[in-house]
Every structure is written in structure tokens, then in C-alpha cells.
Design a protein around this motif. Structure first.
Motif, PDB file in Angstrom:
ATOM      1  N   ILE A 122      44.955   1.427 -24.842  1.00  0.00           N
ATOM      2  CA  ILE A 122      44.918  -0.017 -25.043  1.00  0.00           C
ATOM      3  C   ILE A 122      44.351  -0.734 -23.839  1.00  0.00           C
ATOM      4  O   ILE A 122      43.678  -1.754 -23.964  1.00  0.00           O
ATOM      5  CB  ILE A 122      46.341  -0.515 -25.363  1.00  0.00           C
ATOM      6  N   HIS A 123      44.598  -0.171 -22.662  1.00  0.00           N
ATOM      7  CA  HIS A 123      44.257  -0.874 -21.438  1.00  0.00           C
ATOM      8  C   HIS A 123      42.812  -1.374 -21.384  1.00  0.00           C
ATOM      9  O   HIS A 123      42.581  -2.550 -21.137  1.00  0.00           O
ATOM     10  CB  HIS A 123      44.589   0.008 -20.226  1.00  0.00           C
ATOM     11  N   PRO A 124      41.809  -0.491 -21.645  1.00  0.00           N
ATOM     12  CA  PRO A 124      40.428  -0.974 -21.534  1.00  0.00           C
ATOM     13  C   PRO A 124      40.121  -2.104 -22.518  1.00  0.00           C
ATOM     14  O   PRO A 124      39.296  -2.969 -22.240  1.00  0.00           O
ATOM     15  CB  PRO A 124      39.583   0.270 -21.846  1.00  0.00           C
ATOM     16  N   LEU A 125      40.800  -2.111 -23.667  1.00  0.00           N
ATOM     17  CA  LEU A 125      40.521  -3.145 -24.672  1.00  0.00           C
ATOM     18  C   LEU A 125      40.955  -4.522 -24.200  1.00  0.00           C
ATOM     19  O   LEU A 125      40.446  -5.538 -24.654  1.00  0.00           O
ATOM     20  CB  LEU A 125      41.239  -2.809 -25.978  1.00  0.00           C
ATOM     21  N   LEU A 126      41.932  -4.547 -23.287  1.00  0.00           N
ATOM     22  CA  LEU A 126      42.447  -5.832 -22.823  1.00  0.00           C
ATOM     23  C   LEU A 126      41.458  -6.529 -21.904  1.00  0.00           C
ATOM     24  O   LEU A 126      41.610  -7.703 -21.590  1.00  0.00           O
ATOM     25  CB  LEU A 126      43.777  -5.634 -22.090  1.00  0.00           C
ATOM     26  N   LEU A 127      40.431  -5.781 -21.456  1.00  0.00           N
ATOM     27  CA  LEU A 127      39.480  -6.351 -20.498  1.00  0.00           C
ATOM     28  C   LEU A 127      38.449  -7.246 -21.166  1.00  0.00           C
ATOM     29  O   LEU A 127      37.790  -8.036 -20.515  1.00  0.00           O
ATOM     30  CB  LEU A 127      38.755  -5.217 -19.754  1.00  0.00           C
ATOM     31  N   HIS A 128      38.284  -7.111 -22.491  1.00  0.00           N
ATOM     32  CA  HIS A 128      37.221  -7.856 -23.167  1.00  0.00           C
ATOM     33  C   HIS A 128      37.767  -9.128 -23.804  1.00  0.00           C
ATOM     34  O   HIS A 128      38.879  -9.130 -24.308  1.00  0.00           O
ATOM     35  CB  HIS A 128      36.578  -6.985 -24.244  1.00  0.00           C
ATOM     36  N   PRO A 129      36.966 -10.203 -23.790  1.00  0.00           N
ATOM     37  CA  PRO A 129      37.396 -11.420 -24.478  1.00  0.00           C
ATOM     38  C   PRO A 129      37.614 -11.125 -25.965  1.00  0.00           C
ATOM     39  O   PRO A 129      36.888 -10.332 -26.556  1.00  0.00           O
ATOM     40  CB  PRO A 129      36.213 -12.388 -24.305  1.00  0.00           C
ATOM     41  N   GLN A 130      38.615 -11.786 -26.567  1.00  0.00           N
ATOM     42  CA  GLN A 130      38.964 -11.495 -27.955  1.00  0.00           C
ATOM     43  C   GLN A 130      37.835 -11.784 -28.932  1.00  0.00           C
ATOM     44  O   GLN A 130      37.790 -11.208 -30.016  1.00  0.00           O
ATOM     45  CB  GLN A 130      40.199 -12.305 -28.365  1.00  0.00           C
ATOM     46  N   ASP A 131      36.947 -12.717 -28.601  1.00  0.00           N
ATOM     47  CA  ASP A 131      35.900 -13.050 -29.558  1.00  0.00           C
ATOM     48  C   ASP A 131      34.580 -12.333 -29.246  1.00  0.00           C
ATOM     49  O   ASP A 131      33.517 -12.755 -29.648  1.00  0.00           O
ATOM     50  CB  ASP A 131      35.677 -14.565 -29.623  1.00  0.00           C
ATOM     51  N   SER A 132      34.662 -11.222 -28.501  1.00  0.00           N
ATOM     52  CA  SER A 132      33.468 -10.414 -28.248  1.00  0.00           C
ATOM     53  C   SER A 132      33.608  -9.084 -28.964  1.00  0.00           C
ATOM     54  O   SER A 132      34.681  -8.728 -29.439  1.00  0.00           O
ATOM     55  CB  SER A 132      33.318 -10.170 -26.741  1.00  0.00           C
ATOM     56  N   ALA A 133      32.494  -8.343 -29.021  1.00  0.00           N
ATOM     57  CA  ALA A 133      32.507  -7.027 -29.655  1.00  0.00           C
ATOM     58  C   ALA A 133      33.575  -6.143 -29.007  1.00  0.00           C
ATOM     59  O   ALA A 133      34.301  -5.420 -29.684  1.00  0.00           O
ATOM     60  CB  ALA A 133      31.129  -6.380 -29.536  1.00  0.00           C
ATOM     61  N   GLY A 134      33.692  -6.219 -27.666  1.00  0.00           N
ATOM     62  CA  GLY A 134      34.685  -5.431 -26.963  1.00  0.00           C
ATOM     63  C   GLY A 134      36.107  -5.772 -27.386  1.00  0.00           C
ATOM     64  O   GLY A 134      36.982  -4.911 -27.426  1.00  0.00           O
ATOM     65  N   GLY A 135      36.330  -7.050 -27.724  1.00  0.00           N
ATOM     66  CA  GLY A 135      37.655  -7.470 -28.159  1.00  0.00           C
ATOM     67  C   GLY A 135      37.960  -7.060 -29.587  1.00  0.00           C
ATOM     68  O   GLY A 135      39.121  -6.992 -29.983  1.00  0.00           O
TER      69      GLY A 135
END
Lengths: 449, 449
Positions: A122-135
Motif C-alpha cells: 500500500i505504501h507506494p500507492l499513498l505517494l500519488h495524488p488520488q486523481d492521478s493514474a498513480g492514485g
């Protein structure tokens, strides 16, 4: 299909809850499909939600939390006992956990992560803004290697034991993790077992960077009918993938924004009933005020024709009727054009054709409305001259409104402004002042005022 | 992702076509993905389309035809040489062929069917109306049997050699063909090879009858996130299945209808530029006329207050401003509520809450607008008494418009009428007459007329 009747299920559930039979209530809930469970859950008081959720199978609780709005889910999670939270969150998809965490304070997130078995997921996912592909992406995926055979790939899937029944595409990487292609489960099954993936994989994969905006993600997945979209970094290393169900909500939110803008208000950021009075007012007052100031041009026009109004007060009886009809005709036109633009039935290069189309439709509508208006005016006891004025005015105003309604959305689109700003309210406001000018100019000539 | 630039590709394609290098043009096209090919194709003149399509790989031509609107595809097919048509149609999905045939005369359909290798695949599909589940379904599917093992099922898929890379669910039938359950490809791969399907299949499959309306099909597939929906007859015999991509268009058409209705017009049946002037006029004149007749109530109200108007002609200067603002406030409210209803943020049981919410928002908006209107009236040189009249009137009208705008969509929904009929034009028309009555009643009291 056993049809789902919410009232029926709710009354059964409430009966069990009143009888304090939590087991019976949980059984009733667990028999439902997740979207139905969510609808039922939203209709229950918070106390019942908190009592029921920890009693349900953790997999089902996790699915249910994922189906709820993030904010509702977060509220629920805050009220649950800690060990129940850990159990349910463990069963959730990592990307959904990351979304949920976005609703919590950083210290609560850190505390929850320490209690999870696999916080690195989960940790790496928390680094991306929620409204981006990473989020939007999940980091739970199986990457295949180019030199694997179809049989080895199927064995890898068998060993990986994925949960997702929609699974249909897998991604292929090289030994450093760069995205090289995709294969479908179908291909793996249909291929000769000893064929290497490199021989039949599709190397032309559509992928996005982690920072890509979610609206672009949604647009790509819709245009190319993608169920899975891989997310890569600048070196084309595979970071995760986005599944279609994460994007359906984005598409729905966009449609909501369009419709709210068409009504002449800024889009709301949250579910309607949850927004406070001040917040909703703030979203509306700007446009309302701007339209008011534009609309006050009508006063200027009317003052300009003050002497005509004084001579013949009957002229004022028709004011709302004439400008209202103009506004309606204009709204009909803009809503048609805005949608035709959105679905691609027309583009800016068709501007002239669309304009000519609406001019002819406006003329037909105007002639029809003019004839009716003539009759209506006579019925009210107006003089034939006044009735002719009204008929001529309404015909001209409708043609004018249609022509304006055809041009404005295309002009907005040309200027890269969202055409939905040319809403019904904007159209009627623009048509009101100009319509009055048309009306009184015709009156001056026909009635010799 | 190699981004797709339509202008760039078009100019390259046109250059090849001008140089009569059909091969080069076909190569340029074949390198694109299907949705991009379709966009390019629609921008080419008919002559070029007819020249290019038969030169392309039949599989790609088939995909391209499927991506085009049925009517465009039919026009293109009519212009192609017969043997090219046979070749391309053979490569199309049966349900797409059936849709395409819906555009042709019965004798042409019969003639085309005689030229196909497998007309029986398509024949039953022609019996169902195009907007029913039967009209959407494909008859190309693999039905598994309950007593098969996972290994046997995978072997069956391997032998069947399906084309569809999205394939993720298969249906299980008993020996007479009754639908008994579904398994996912994932399950088949993850299961022990010797396990029987009956042991792990999901027996709780959502299915529809062939006669089910396509909007209900779309609703079910969206609500339950279904990629495949099996179609059965009255005896639960499996007839075919609907794939999600057939339904995406239905969902888009529905959104189009909503937006056109919100603009106060009946939905168009066809792409905008293709509809004739008379046809578009017919879709609009009914509502326009009905709104006109309702709006003519404003004339009755104004005649009622004739003496006040004669005494103070300045009252008429504010008429469009007051009723226009009321209409705008009402439109803002209805558009918000209509969307909140559609996405399920509110339901009829929230009617009272929504009404109370809008009443408070209306009061805030009304106070703000009243203050501005007071200033505006003074600026125009109105007397303080008239300015107070205007301010009071606008505040009352906005509150009234918001309250009405909150109630009507919910009322419509309660009466099982599509709430989108309470469009902006309908709202402003309703607010106009009532708003005038409010205005002149206040004027009578405050100005002692």
C-alpha cells in the motif's frame, strides 16, 4: 435473475435487527450481491452499520466498503473496533485501501499500516495524488516474462491465485521490469503450450505515466475499450495497473459535472445532501450574479423604449412571453449542439452547416409560433396591428435564438472552453435583452409609435 | 502510448491517396487502432472509403465496420463489390452482422445470407427487435457442462479458439441447454485440474429474457459490473450472450436523450446533422408550443395588474430581470436534483430534506441577490421605495424558484415520469407567471398602488 426489491429486504432486515437477531440480519445481507448490499447499507442508521459490518465475512465486508463512497467508508471504519478494521482492510484491494487512507489523518494512516501484514503493497500507492493514474492503480499484479511459454504462464497464474474474476489481460516485462507487451488469458489458453509469450504477445500496449490525470485515463480506457491500463514510470518500468471499475466512477462524475453546468451552476464536489447550505450557495451565486448583471441589460433596453411603453402599456403584457419563448428555443438548440459535440456527431469544422441547419429549423419554428401568437394576441383583444407585431417579433426572436444557440457552443469549443458553459440560463439571459430590442424595434415600425 | 494525432495521419493518408498509392494508404490505416481508424475513416470522402476498405485485411475491415454507426456501415457496404462484402461480413461478429442487416431491405438480406458460409449463426438473431436483449446478443458462445473438469473446460476453450481477448466468463448448461451457472477463466486456471465445474461454478447468474428492453440490459450490466450477460428463453435455455461493448453505446444514447430533454426538446433519433429540418422541428415544436401556452399566463397576470403598470411604467423595466433570475435559480436547483436522483445521491424518501436544503440555499441566494438588486435599482435612479420592492421581490422569487425546483423533479420521479422533463425551460416558464404575481403583489403593498 431474482430481482432485488430494496423495500422488501430492508423490512426483513429491520425486523431481524429489532428482534436483536444479528445472525439473521447478517445472513440476509450476505445473500445479496455487493451493489445491492451497498444500497441497503446506505439506508440503515449508522449504529446498525457498525453492528453488522464486523459480523459479516471479511471478504464481503471489504467488497462492501469498496462499493461505498470513500467518505462513508471512512466514517464507518472510524467507528469500528480496531481488530475488525485490520481484518477487513487486509481483505481489500491495495488501491482501495490507499483511497480510503486518503480520508484519514497521517498519524492514523501510519498506525493502521503498522497493523497490516503487507504494508509495502500500500505504501507506494499513498505517494500519488488520488486523481492521478498513480492514485487509481493497484500494485497487485502478475508480470510475465517474455521467454516464458504459454504453459509456464498459465502455471504462474495458477500459482498466483488471483482473486479478480474479470482478469483477462496480463502484462509482459523484461528482466528489469520494463513493460514489453500484453497477453490475454484467452491467448494463453488458445496458444500451443510450448510457445513463448514473445511470439504472440501484443507489443503495442497503451500505457500511462503515474502522474496522468484521471480524466485522461478515463478517456483512453473508454476510447480503446480497455479493461486494464498499465501504469509506468519515466523509464517505462511497470508500476501497477488500473482496472476499468476504478474509472467508471470518474466517467459518472464527469457526466454529473456537465449536467450541473448545463443548469447554470458550478459542479458540486460532494454528494448533494452532504454539502452545507453555504457551500451550495457558493457554487451558484457567481453564475447567478453574472447572469443578473447581464440580464439587467433588459432594463436598459426597456428604459430606452420608455415612451413606447407609456403610449401603449399593452406592449408590456407580451414581454415575458416573447423573451421566454426565445430563451426556450435557444436552450433547445444549445443542448442539442453541446451533446452532438460531446459524442462527436459534429466538430468545429461543421460550424457553418450546423448554423445553417439551425437557421432553417428556427425559421420553421418561428413561423409556427408566430401563427399561434397571432391568434393568442387577438384572443386577448389586441388590435390586429399589435397581433402582427407580436407574430413578427416572435418569429424573428426564435430565428435569432436558434442562430445564436448554434454558434455559441461551437465558439466556446473553438476557444477551448467547455461548451456546457453555454447553458440554458446563459442562453435565455443573452436572448432576453436582444429579444426585447427586436420586439420594440418591430413595434416602433409596425405600430408607428 | 504513441499518441494519435488525427490531423497528422489524415494529411499523410491524403498524400498517399493523391499519389494513387493505395498500398501506402492501407498500410497507414492498418497501423492504427480500430477507434482511430474509424475516426479517420469518417473524415474521408465516400469514394476513398470505398476504395480503401476492400484492400484492408478482412479482420480489420470487419472491426472497422463494427466501430462505425450502423447507418454509415450500411451505406459503405452498399457501395462495395459483392465479393468484398462477403469476405468482410464473414469476419464480423454475428450480432454485428445482424445489426447491420437491420439497415437493409429484406430481399438484400436474404441474398447476402445465401452467400455466407454459416447463415444459421445469424438467422435467429434477425428475429429479435434491435433494441431488445435478443437484438444485442451474439449467438457465438461456448457452453460448458456441469460435469466437465477444469482441465476439460480449458481444453474445450483451447479447441474452440475464441477470438475475443476480453473473454473472462463462460456459462455452464445442463444437458438440455438450460443455464446452470457461470465460471470465470480465472477460476478454470486457478482450480485443481480435476475439479468438476459444478463444484466451483457460480450458480447465481444474472440473466435476461430475449425480449428484455436494451435500457434494462444496460442498467443491469452497469449496476452489477457485468462484462457478459446471458440471454435465455422462457424455459431458461441459453440463447446467447450480450457483451459489455454492445451496451456502452446504449448508455451513451441514454445520456444524450437526458441532455436533450434537459434542454426542453424531445430526443433526436439520429446523429444531428443527418436529421432534416422538418424532423428536428417536429422534435422541438411540441414542447415549445406547450411552454408558450403556459408562458402566456404571464400576459394574464400582467393584464390583471394593468392599472399598476399604467401608474408606474418603471415597474415594467424590472420584469425580465426578476423573472429571468427566478428561472435561473430554478434551473440551477432542478439540474442539481435531477443528477442527484440519477446517480442515487438522493431518493424520493429524501424529498423533505432536499426541499428544506433548497429553501435555505434559496434564502441565502435571495438575500444576496436582493442586496445587489437594491443597489442596481438605485443606480438606475429608481425611488428607494421601488428599489425596496425590487429587492423584496427578487428575494421572494428566488426562494420560491428554489423550493419549486426542489419539489418538481422528485414529484416527477414519484409519478414515474422521467425527472429530466423538469428541464430549465419548463422551470423558467413556471417561475415566470408566478414570479410576476409575487412581484406585483409586493409592489401593490410596498408602493401602495
Amino acid at each position: 435473475l431474482t430481482t432485488f426489491n430494496i423495500e422488501h429486504v430492508l423490512s426483513r432486515l429491520r425486523a431481524s435487527l429489532e428482534a436483536n437477531d444479528l445472525n439473521q440480519a447478517v445472513q440476509t445481507l450476505e445473500k445479496l450481491r455487493t451493489p445491492d448490499q451497498a444500497e441497503i447499507f446506505e439506508a440503515l442508521p449508522a449504529g446498525d452499520q457498525v453492528a453488522l459490518l464486523p459480523q459479516m465475512d471479511p471478504e464481503q465486508s471489504a467488497d462492501l466498503l469498496e462499493e461505498l463512497e470513500d467518505r462513508d467508508a471512512a466514517g464507518l471504519v472510524r467507528a469500528l473496533p480496531r481488530e475488525a478494521v485490520t481484518r477487513i482492510v487486509e481483505a481489500m484491494e491495495p488501491d482501495e485501501v490507499a483511497d480510503l487512507m486518503g480520508e484519514f489523518e497521517p498519524e492514523d494512516v501510519r498506525e493502521l499500516l503498522t497493523r497490516l501484514e503487507d504494508p509495502e503493497e500500500i505504501h507506494p500507492l499513498l505517494l500519488h495524488p488520488q486523481d492521478s493514474a498513480g492514485g487509481l492503480m493497484t500494485s497487485q499484479f502478475l508480470a510475465l516474462r517474455r521467454r516464458m511459454t504459454a504453459r509456464e504462464a498459465l502455471q504462474a497464474v495458477h500459482a498466483w491465485k488471483p482473486q479478480d474474476d474479470y482478469l483477462s489481460f496480463l502484462f509482459v516485462v523484461d528482466k528489469s521490469g520494463h513493460l514489453m507487451g500484453e497477453v490475454s488469458l484467452r491467448q494463453l489458453i488458445v496458444a500451443n503450450p510450448q510457445d513463448e509469450l514473445a511470439g504472440f504477445m501484443n507489443p503495442d500496449v497503451i500505457s500511462v505515466r503515474a502522474g496522468t490525470d484521471q480524466e485522461e485515463v478515463a478517456r483512453l480506457m473508454k476510447r480503446y475499450d480497455l479493461l486494464y491500463l498499465p501504469v509506468v514510470d519515466r523509464e517505462n518500468m511497470l508500476l501497477g495497473m488500473i482496472t476499468f471499475d476504478d474509472v467508471i466512477d470518474v466517467l459518472e462524475d464527469e457526466a454529473t459535472e456537465d449536467i450541473q453546468r448545463l443548469g447554470g451552476a458550478l459542479p458540486l464536489d460532494e454528494p448533494y445532501l452532504r454539502m452545507g447550505t453555504f457551500a451550495v450557495t457558493r457554487k451558484r451565486i457567481g453564475w447567478l450574479m453574472l447572469l443578473f448583471l447581464t440580464e439587467s441589460l433588459t432594463g436598459t433596453v426597456l428604459r430606452h423604449f420608455q415612451s413606447e411603453l407609456q403610449t401603449m402599456v399593452a406592449l408590456s403584457f407580451f414581454i415575458p412571453l416573447l423573451i421566454g419563448t426565445g430563451g426556450n428555443a435557444g436552450s433547445q438548440t444549445t443542448s442539442t449542439l453541446i451533446r452532438a459535440l460531446a459524442v462527436g456527431d459534429i466538430s468545429i469544422s461543421d460550424a457553418l452547416r450546423a448554423w445553417w441547419h439551425e437557421l432553417r429549423v428556427g425559421l420553421l419554428l418561428g413561423l409556427g409560433m408566430g401563427a399561434v401568437a397571432y391568434g393568442r394576441a387577438l384572443l386577448w383583444g389586441s388590435s390586429p396591428a399589435l397581433a402582427i407585431t407580436i407574430a413578427l417579433a416572435i418569429c424573428t426572436i426564435v430565428v435569432w435564438a436558434n442562430a445564436l444557440g448554434a454558434v455559441l457552443p461551437l465558439l466556446a469549443s473553438r476557444l477551448r472552453i467547455d461548451p456546457t458553459v453555454v447553458s440554458g440560463p446563459v442562453m435565455s439571459t443573452l436572448v432576453d435583452a436582444t429579444g426585447l430590442f427586436i420586439y420594440f424595434s418591430i413595434a416602433r415600425i409596425v405600430l408607428k409609435l
